[in-house]
Design an enzyme around this catalytic site. Structure first.
Site, short mmCIF file in Angstrom:
data_model
loop_
_atom_site.label_atom_id
_atom_site.label_comp_id
_atom_site.label_asym_id
_atom_site.label_seq_id
_atom_site.Cartn_x
_atom_site.Cartn_y
_atom_site.Cartn_z
CG HIS A 1 -36.97 2.10 -54.19
ND1 HIS A 1 -38.01 1.26 -54.55
CD2 HIS A 1 -36.02 1.93 -55.13
CE1 HIS A 1 -37.67 0.60 -55.65
NE2 HIS A 1 -36.47 0.98 -56.02
CG ASP B 1 -32.30 1.51 -56.62
OD1 ASP B 1 -33.54 1.53 -56.51
OD2 ASP B 1 -31.67 0.45 -56.82
CG ASP B 2 -33.07 1.63 -52.44
OD1 ASP B 2 -34.22 1.86 -52.02
OD2 ASP B 2 -32.83 0.82 -53.36
CD GLU C 1 -31.64 -4.43 -58.89
OE1 GLU C 1 -32.83 -4.79 -58.73
OE2 GLU C 1 -31.01 -3.76 -58.04
CG HIS D 1 -37.16 -2.53 -59.81
ND1 HIS D 1 -38.13 -1.60 -59.64
CD2 HIS D 1 -36.12 -2.15 -59.01
CE1 HIS D 1 -37.70 -0.67 -58.79
NE2 HIS D 1 -36.48 -0.98 -58.39
CG HIS E 1 -35.00 3.41 -60.08
ND1 HIS E 1 -34.53 2.34 -60.82
CD2 HIS E 1 -35.29 2.90 -58.84
CE1 HIS E 1 -34.53 1.25 -60.09
NE2 HIS E 1 -34.98 1.56 -58.87
#
Ligand code: HPA
Ligand code: ZN
Length: 335
Positions: free
Chosen positions: A21, A280-281, A202, A199, A19
């Site tokens: 991005h 994630d980011d 969340e 997703h 996961h």
């Protein structure tokens, strides 16, 4: 083992990331360099100011800055640089296999097409594969705040690149955009032989996780931490072993949990759900994959067997070939 020993062990173990991005790995220094290259004005005078802006209230306040940041990505080499910088982090963090999400609509909406970003991504991935055997797959995400029609157009625009894409995903603002809004396009993707992830759970409720499973027929849930609110769903996930790609630093940065001490990843793991750890980011949330493991080690009562299970889960949850999976599972079993 002490926390320091656990961190050293995790850092040197081969790992998988599921996961991530790619647009969320855009570091402030590359953002500023690309803005200068393309003569774009940014509302930040220096890297410190960019970092200070990364103080989020919720998912939407992050997404506003994240889509803005991506506007510096314009030509093939920008996307190559972005991917290359992230793959170098994989090498540092011993992430031997990664499934990387990208958001085509963030780029096509401003006139940057598949023929710009795909060759850039692919060039970096091929180079990393050749130079140190990096294994990588791509997941194409649809922006859920846009229409299903726009997602269908995106799937059609990807036709010549389908061999380079393993799965479709669903990201962006969750609340008010339930998975079932994308039933048709996920069905089309399945018919094209693509895997599915979304997703869910969340910021959105546990019901959205049911909807991702039932309407979109996903193989994995991204985040999924709010599954804990629905005992029937928890029982289902224990039995089905649908993986959850949990992102601890993201969840605390976006205030899904107030503090890492309240994070439920260990609880989910101890209950028998197939939890995994991911970044994630990383540029926006303060750390890459090892940093996410370190945050969990620092703030939760983690033991070595938890870390072993989290790492083993991410190999099992990946879309790599069975042969590749067996090879790595054998390797980490003796690690
Ligand atoms: N949630 C939804 N959309 C996103 C995220 C996320 O964590 N990161 C990038 N796009
Ligand atoms: Zn995400």
């Amino acid at each position: 083992m002490t926390k320091t020993e656990l961190k050293l062990w995790v850092a040197s173990s081969p790992k998988v990331e599921l996961h991530l991005h790619i647009e969320g790995s855009l570091e402030p220094d590359l953002m500023m360099a690309l803005a200068e290259k393309h003569h774009l004005e940014l509302p930040y005078a220096n890297i410190e100011e960019v970092k200070n802006a990364y103080d989020f209230e919720n998912l939407q306040s992050f997404l506003d800055l994240y889509y803005f940041g991506a506007s510096v990505l314009k030509d093939e080499d920008d996307f190559y640089q972005l991917m290359w910088a992230y793959l170098l982090k994989c090498k540092d963090d011993n992430v031997v296999h990664v499934e990387i999400m990208f958001d085509p609509q963030t780029h096509t909406e401003r006139g940057v097409g598949f023929d710009v970003f795909m060759p850039g991504f692919k060039r970096a991935m091929q180079q990393a594969e050749q130079e140190w055997g990096q294994s990588c797959l791509l997941i194409m995400c649809f922006l859920r705040h846009l229409t299903e029609q726009s997602a269908i157009e995106t799937l059609n625009a990807a036709t010549t690149y389908l061999d380079d894409i393993v799965a479709v995903g669903l990201d962006s603002g969750e609340l008010g955009n339930p998975p079932e809004k994308f039933t048709e396009v996920f069905k089309m993707a399945k018919e094209l032989g693509l895997k599915r992830v979304a997703h869910a759970g969340e910021e959105g409720p546990a019901d959205y996780i049911w909807s991702a499973l039932n309407a979109l027929d996903v193989q994995r849930i991204d985040h999924g931490v709010r599954s804990i609110e629905d005992p029937e769903l928890i029982a289902f996930l224990i039995q089905s072993q649908h993986p959850l790609t949990v992102c601890p630093l993201s969840n605390t940065k976006l205030k899904v949990f107030k503090h890492m001490q309240q994070h439920n990843v260990l609880q989910l793991l101890d209950l028998g759900l197939m939890a995994t750890i991911n970044a994630d980011d990383p540029s926006y949330f303060g750390g890459y994959l090892n940093d996410n493991f370190f945050a969990v080690i620092d703030h939760l009562p983690v033991e070595k067997h938890h870390l072993q299970k989290l790492i083993e889960n991410s190999f099992n949850a990946s879309f790599m070939t069975t042969e590749h999976k067996i090879k790595w599972l054998d390797k980490i079993a003796t690690y």
